[in-house]
Design an enzyme around this catalytic site. Structure first.
Site, PDB file in Angstrom:
ATOM      1  CB  SER A 109      -0.954  -0.044   1.196  1.00  0.00           C
ATOM      2  OG  SER A 109      -1.984   0.903   1.064  1.00  0.00           O
ATOM      3  CG  HIS A 254      -5.553  -2.618   0.354  1.00  0.00           C
ATOM      4  ND1 HIS A 254      -4.767  -2.349  -0.736  1.00  0.00           N
ATOM      5  CD2 HIS A 254      -5.080  -1.818   1.363  1.00  0.00           C
ATOM      6  CE1 HIS A 254      -3.868  -1.427  -0.429  1.00  0.00           C
ATOM      7  NE2 HIS A 254      -4.031  -1.104   0.841  1.00  0.00           N
TER       8      HIS A 254
END
Length: 275
Positions: A109, A254
């Site tokens: 991320s 994610h």
């Protein structure tokens, strides 16, 4: 007297330098190293150096592994600035202090963006990059506003127990896993991360400024259900990282490395075996 003053000045310089370095853990390989290149693991927003723990534990079997807290997170120094150039330089400064001239960088991320930003500052010092569920683009969606509201509500309530903090957060955040993830950074009634600075810099964090084309291998690992690496970003990825390859982990979001760690680790090892 002058000698004493000079010694004090030197001690202050050393102290200031030590206190500007990122907090980190360095793990030496348990067996014969697979590579002379150390691997740096960089976590994402609201995380700390333990977030990529499963990957780190596996890779340090035969690699030197460095896990870091990025600025304003964990036990690293706080700062008003959180742009990617500064955060990338933090990592390079740490590598300098460890006398590491070249490394492999793995980031999830926000950590993936930090890794990619490093290529603009020191392209020759990075051998390969693994980016976990992030693209080199500016995102126009604010995905963390409810998290900010929950964290600020906990701060305002002045609670000290994690279970009390969790109760305050649940009206804002429906995913229990996200709440428990955030609470890992809740110690003695305070957030370890610098919440005001992160909120102020949020537009920089979700933003991006293109970097010059970096002609070395990059592996993008995508959670199949995640919106962070989409087909529409292919041009941006190829333009900045012409030797990029992709690996999609089906039915994951994610947090792909937490949902299917073995799959992600195997993909990373296959990629690194080509170094």
């Amino acid at each position: 007297m002058h000698v004493i003053i000079e010694k004090i000045a030197l001690i202050l310089v050393i102290y200031m330098k030590l206190n500007t370095l990122l907090n980190y853990q360095l793990h030496q390989p348990e067996t014969v190293p697979a590579s002379d290149l150390p691997i740096v693991l960089i976590h994402g927003l609201f995380g700390d150096l333990n977030n990529l723990g499963a990957i780190g534990r596996n890779l340090r079997q035969d690699n030197t592994v460095i896990q870091i807290d990025v600025r304003n997170h964990g036990h690293s120094p706080h700062s008003e600035s959180m742009n990617y150039q500064d955060m990338a330089q933090d990592v390079l400064t740490l590598l300098d202090s460890l006398q590491i001239s070249k490394a492999i960088i793995i980031g999830h991320s926000m950590g993936g963006k930090i890794a990619m930003a490093m290529t603009a500052l020191a392209p020759e010092r990075i051998a390969r990059i693994v980016v976990i569920d992030m693209s080199p683009v500016a995102y126009n969606v604010r995905r963390h506003d409810k998290i900010f509201a929950a964290l600020e509500a906990v701060t305002e309530a002045k609670v000290t127990r994690r279970q009390d903090a969790a109760e305050i957060m649940r009206p804002f955040i429906k995913e229990e896993g996200v709440i428990q993830f955030l609470l890992k950074s809740f110690k003695n009634g305070e957030w370890l991360f610098n919440l005001p600075a992160i909120k102020k810099a949020y537009s920089d964090i979700i933003g991006w400024q293109n970097v010059p084309a970096w002609h070395y291998p990059v592996l993008f690992i995508r959670g199949g259900l995640s919106p962070y690496i989409l087909d529409e970003y292919r041009h941006d990825i190829a333009h900045q990282f012409p030797l990029a390859s992709a690996f999609v982990v089906a039915n994951t979001g994610h947090w792909v490395h937490s949902e299917k760690p073995d799959t992600v680790i195997n993909a990373i090892r296959r990629f690194l075996s080509k170094v």
